[in-house]
Design an enzyme around this catalytic site. Sequence first.
Site, PDB file in Angstrom:
ATOM      1  N   ASP A  72       0.809  -1.140   0.082  1.00 24.41           N
ATOM      2  CA  ASP A  72       0.026   0.122  -0.025  1.00 24.41           C
ATOM      3  C   ASP A  72       0.951   1.403  -0.070  1.00 24.41           C
ATOM      4  OD1 ASP A  72      -2.347  -1.600   0.498  1.00 24.41           O
ATOM      5  OD2 ASP A  72      -1.923  -1.806   2.329  1.00 24.41           O
ATOM      6  N   GLU A 103     -11.215   0.799  -3.488  1.00 19.18           N
ATOM      7  CA  GLU A 103     -10.563   0.917  -2.168  1.00 19.18           C
ATOM      8  C   GLU A 103      -9.052   1.735  -2.574  1.00 19.18           C
ATOM      9  OE1 GLU A 103     -10.199  -2.495  -0.146  1.00 19.18           O
ATOM     10  OE2 GLU A 103      -8.873  -3.390  -1.503  1.00 19.18           O
TER      11      GLU A 103
HETATM   12  C1  6LW Z   1      -5.729  -1.882   2.085  1.00 18.37           C
HETATM   13  C2  6LW Z   1      -6.621  -2.020   0.648  1.00 18.37           C
HETATM   14  C3  6LW Z   1      -5.566  -2.965   0.302  1.00 18.37           C
HETATM   15  O1  6LW Z   1      -6.487  -1.374   2.937  1.00 18.37           O
HETATM   16  O2  6LW Z   1      -5.427  -3.876   1.126  1.00 18.37           O
HETATM   17  O3  6LW Z   1      -4.502  -3.494  -1.684  1.00 18.37           O
HETATM   18  C4  6LW Z   1      -5.727  -3.360   2.388  1.00 18.37           C
HETATM   19  N1  6LW Z   1      -5.234  -3.005  -0.773  1.00 18.37           N
HETATM   20  O4  6LW Z   1      -6.650  -0.821   0.008  1.00 18.37           O
HETATM   21  C5  6LW Z   1      -4.724  -3.744   3.196  1.00 18.37           C
HETATM   22  O5  6LW Z   1      -3.311  -3.582   2.985  1.00 18.37           O
END
Ligand code: 6LW
Length: 580
Positions: free
Chosen positions: A74, A246
């Site tokens: 991330d 996300e």
């Molecule tokens: C993070 C989300 C994700 O919050 O994995 O790869 C989660 N993306 O955005 C945890 O790292």
Amino acid sequence: MQKTYSLLQKIMACFSMLLLSSCIKISENSKHNKKENIAAFDWFRYEGNDAIYKTLSADKEKYLNPILAGFYPDPGICRVHDKFYLVNSSFSYFPGLPIFESTDMVNWKQIGHVIDRPEQLDLKLAVSKGLYAPTIRYNKRFFYVVCTNVDAGGNFLVTAKNPAGPWSNPIWLPEIEGIDPDIYFDDDGKVYITHNGPPPNNISVHEGHRAIYMMEFDLEKSKTVGESKLVVNGGTDMSQEPVWIEGPHIIKKDGFYYMICAQGGTEYNHSEVVFRSEHIFGPYSSFPNNPILTQKHLDKTRANPVTTTGHADFVELSNGDWWSVFLGCRPYGDDLYNTGRETFMLPVKWKDGWPEIVGGKEPIPFQFKKPNLCSSKENISPMNGNFIWQDDFNSDKLDFKWNFIRTPSEKWYSLEKGKLLIKARKETIQTETNFSFIGRRQQHLNFDVSTKVDFKLQNQSQTSGLLAFQNEKSYFLLGNRLNDSGKQKVFVERVSKILNNEKREIVAETDLQENSDSVLYRIEGNAGLFNFYFKENENDSWILLLKNSDATILSTKLAGGFVGTYLGMYTSGNHFSTKE
Ligand code: 6LW
């Protein structure tokens, strides 16, 4: 009078002698006891040797991917004049949120952690809870990191004048639901926080249905303004039932607000997508050529695959070039990787008003042309490629590479005269506590790690040794213990959901010949197979205790969670008194 006095004196003298000798005994005992409860680690050596790096010819014009090998997921990035700053998630490891600085985006020097004081956060959580997906930005002489402490407070903001710290205590943002906050400073002085959240009205139209929301933020009052507004429902195309939208980040270019997001979930189907709008709150339209990054469609049998790519952030160089950092994984088998999610980098090209990650849908290259920046002359400890790293514990501070699991509530370790002294406490691996473990990331598929420890075993409950840890249900411990007749044994303990239903199991054990207090341990990792060795003297040859043990149990696929494997030093005074 005189006689009485001298008699009294004699009595007093005797008494004080007695007192003194008992005092000496107490202090000798406590000195002894102290030593007996302390595992003294002399050095720790890590060697990484991945075959892929040997196939690449040295080229000064090119950099290596991943730029940060091992569990560095991330990534969030920002630029301040000629310096770049990068932060990663760290979940329940402490210190949390490692922060790196670079002038060339190729050599990354860790300058600290955003969360490094227990008063900032108390991580008392399951391994893969805690600090998720930070965003780092700079505005008017201040650095800002927004992040989520999952299951312990939610979203928060911290600030610093110096990115190496100190960072402020968290300002909690209770109005912001969900995870993955982004902070955006608009040209007109307004500030916005964008984040992932539940589907509108909490009604999931399909499994994995999430949404992106945005809220204005009053910097002076450190408070959100108004309500969270829905800006993306579900993802790029609701008719395709998109999952896990996300990790949003807002960028402004040529009159458009661009929102890049991760979509597909942080596993094999992960991707990065982009939306744009002329207005900050939308409506946002999805790029017709989405995704701009993914490996999910590629041939599974390709050589040296990089998978799971997504969760990107963008940065603009002073010359107007754009680059992207994102997470990816290096599997050694069918979606099996023990190294967690790592940070990769590729350039971004803009065409017809949309950004694309260059080669983002082709196999991710392990070597690529460097950004157009002056190469750093500084001698920076490598974060990728093959290298040997050894800590002789000669410093009075732990290196930034070392982490604890969860926030320590007492100082149970010290650096003294070239040794790392770790107290064997009642806490054990099996408990969700800050047990006595100091570890570093496994950064290579093939590694060789060793350490030397002096520990006077006094009872059958104690142990110390070398731990390969994913979580309390997935680990290998190579250590020593006393048997019923006071003989020392060296053993490998394995815990795995798949292989033994999370039960603790000694899978190899043998006698130590010299029964001395000093043992050297070594784990050799070859992708999904580990070899365990020990010896009693530095000059002896290593003795193989267990060969080709199935280490796929440490993979994310089998162990679950969001972290990568840690390798490190462990001790407990209670390890064998707690049956699972
Ligand atoms: C993070 C989300 C994700 O919050 O994995 O790869 C989660 N993306 O955005 C945890 O790292």
